[in-house]
Structure formats: structure tokens, C-alpha cells
Enzyme design. Structure first.
Site, PDB file in Angstrom:
ATOM      1  N   ARG A  70       0.845  -1.221   0.000  1.00  0.00           N
ATOM      2  CA  ARG A  70       0.000   0.000   0.000  1.00  0.00           C
ATOM      3  C   ARG A  70       0.864   1.249   0.000  1.00  0.00           C
ATOM      4  NH1 ARG A  70      -3.429   0.385   4.790  1.00  0.00           N
ATOM      5  NH2 ARG A  70      -1.615  -0.547   5.743  1.00  0.00           N
ATOM      6  N   ASN A 113      -6.274  -2.468   2.446  1.00  0.00           N
ATOM      7  CA  ASN A 113      -6.295  -3.917   2.583  1.00  0.00           C
ATOM      8  C   ASN A 113      -7.729  -4.419   2.658  1.00  0.00           C
ATOM      9  OD1 ASN A 113      -3.501  -4.219   2.638  1.00  0.00           O
ATOM     10  ND2 ASN A 113      -3.388  -4.088   4.860  1.00  0.00           N
TER      11      ASN A 113
END
Length: 93
Positions: A21, A40
Site C-alpha cells: 500500500r 487492505n
């Protein structure tokens, strides 16, 4: 004419707990002109929503598929839509 689009991509593989990320956010900021987020999902995938002009969104998608990403990308599924706005920058969720 507004050529802004919304890219929603789901990345599967070993993409959680490896800085994926953060890397996606850094890449989006490097490309510039993109708003959205990387987050996520409970099933182990990472969801990315990016809004901006189509060329920049396509660059991000290319990086997700072929870039030297953290972890291991087994596949990317994407859908394209109309930009909805409301993002200030690119964030992690």
C-alpha cells in the site's frame, strides 16, 4: 471536456504486510494528479481506487501489473468508471 476517470483495481498475491500500500501511494504521488486510496481487504487482496486523467490512471495500473512491487502480484482485476471526486490526495486505508 472532463477526461477524468475512476480506476478501481483489486490486486491479489502476497500484497499485505509487505509495504505494498505504501509503495502504491508513493507511485501515485510520483505520477501526480491522482486522488484516491489503497486499502487492505479481509481476503488478502489490496483494493486501489484512483481518480484522475485516464493516462495517469493507466500508468498506475501498468505499475501495479509490471512494476517492481513489494511482495508478489499474482494478478490485477480492474474496472473503469466516471470520476466521483471527493479525494484530497492519495491515502492509505
Amino acid at each position: 471536456m472532463n477526461d477524468n476517470v475512476r480506476l478501481t483495481a483489486w490486486v491479489r498475491g502476497r500484497v499485505q504486510g509487505v509495504g505494498f500500500r505504501w509503495w502504491t501511494r508513493a507511485t501515485a504521488l510520483e505520477i501526480g494528479g491522482l486522488g484516491g486510496y489503497a486499502g487492505n481487504l479481509e481476503d488478502g487482496r489490496v483494493q486501489i481506487v484512483a481518480e484522475g486523467d485516464r493516462e495517469r490512471c493507466e500508468r498506475l495500473l501498468d505499475w501495479l501489473r509490471t512494476g517492481d512491487t513489494p511482495g508478489r502480484v499474482d494478478g490485477v482485476t480492474e474496472i473503469w468508471g466516471v470520476s466521483r471526486g471527493g479525494y484530497r490526495g492519495f491515502e492509505l486505508r
